[in-house]
Design a protein around this motif. Sequence first.
Motif, short mmCIF file in Angstrom:
data_model
loop_
_atom_site.label_atom_id
_atom_site.label_comp_id
_atom_site.label_asym_id
_atom_site.label_seq_id
_atom_site.Cartn_x
_atom_site.Cartn_y
_atom_site.Cartn_z
N GLN A 201 53.95 -5.21 -27.36
CA GLN A 201 53.05 -4.64 -26.36
C GLN A 201 51.94 -3.87 -27.06
OE1 GLN A 201 53.25 -4.91 -22.94
NE2 GLN A 201 54.84 -6.42 -23.34
N CYS A 202 50.78 -3.84 -26.45
CA CYS A 202 49.67 -3.04 -26.95
C CYS A 202 49.31 -2.02 -25.87
CB CYS A 202 48.46 -3.91 -27.27
SG CYS A 202 48.69 -5.02 -28.67
N PRO A 203 49.60 -0.74 -26.10
CA PRO A 203 49.33 0.26 -25.06
C PRO A 203 47.86 0.36 -24.68
CG PRO A 203 50.29 1.28 -27.05
CD PRO A 203 50.20 -0.19 -27.28
N HIS A 204 46.95 -0.04 -25.57
CA HIS A 204 45.52 0.05 -25.29
C HIS A 204 44.91 -1.32 -25.05
CE1 HIS A 204 45.65 4.29 -26.30
NE2 HIS A 204 46.34 3.96 -27.38
N GLY A 205 45.74 -2.36 -24.84
CA GLY A 205 45.26 -3.70 -24.56
C GLY A 205 45.11 -4.56 -25.81
N PHE A 206 44.96 -5.85 -25.58
CA PHE A 206 44.84 -6.82 -26.67
C PHE A 206 43.37 -7.13 -26.96
CE2 PHE A 206 49.08 -7.58 -25.03
CZ PHE A 206 49.83 -7.77 -26.19
N VAL A 207 43.09 -7.56 -28.17
CA VAL A 207 41.76 -8.01 -28.58
C VAL A 207 41.54 -9.40 -27.98
CG1 VAL A 207 40.36 -8.74 -30.57
CG2 VAL A 207 41.77 -6.68 -30.72
N HIS A 208 40.32 -9.68 -27.49
CA HIS A 208 39.97 -10.99 -26.96
C HIS A 208 39.02 -11.68 -27.93
CE1 HIS A 208 41.60 -9.05 -23.42
NE2 HIS A 208 41.78 -10.26 -22.93
N ASP A 209 39.14 -13.00 -28.04
CA ASP A 209 38.29 -13.73 -28.98
C ASP A 209 36.91 -14.01 -28.36
OD1 ASP A 209 38.57 -15.90 -27.23
OD2 ASP A 209 39.97 -16.99 -28.52
#
Length: 140
Positions: free
Chosen positions: A101-109
Amino acid sequence: MQSIAIISAILALAAVASGSVIADAVAGQQPRMCMIYCEHGFELNENGQQICKCRTAPTCAPVMCMIFCEHGFDTAENGCEVCRCKPQPQPTCPPAMCHFQCPHGFVHDANGCRTCRCQYMPPIHRPTLIPPFIDPEHLG
């Protein structure tokens, strides 16, 4: 005789695939096949059902807008362009199978698809070891 039945079946399947089975039959009867292709769809009867008659192409006034739309102009229900931009098409992204999980959201391409990298990872705070105070007089 059998070849006529096979050809009729193939034409019926082609008609179903192209959306030309219509419900313009008299009430109580089965819908009939309309063996024509209509670029702008079929006309509707008073009950809102398709009939075996092609719609005519809409007559549209040219759009006179002073805006640039990267994806073109949006269209109204009648098929004519309006002075409003089409929304950006949503990317078709493969599912990202991340095992964390990423508490601050995932990186988008660049395509807007999620990757398995976190937006922000706070630094891990590790206690620092402080050497015991050594009195210079005891070094002696």
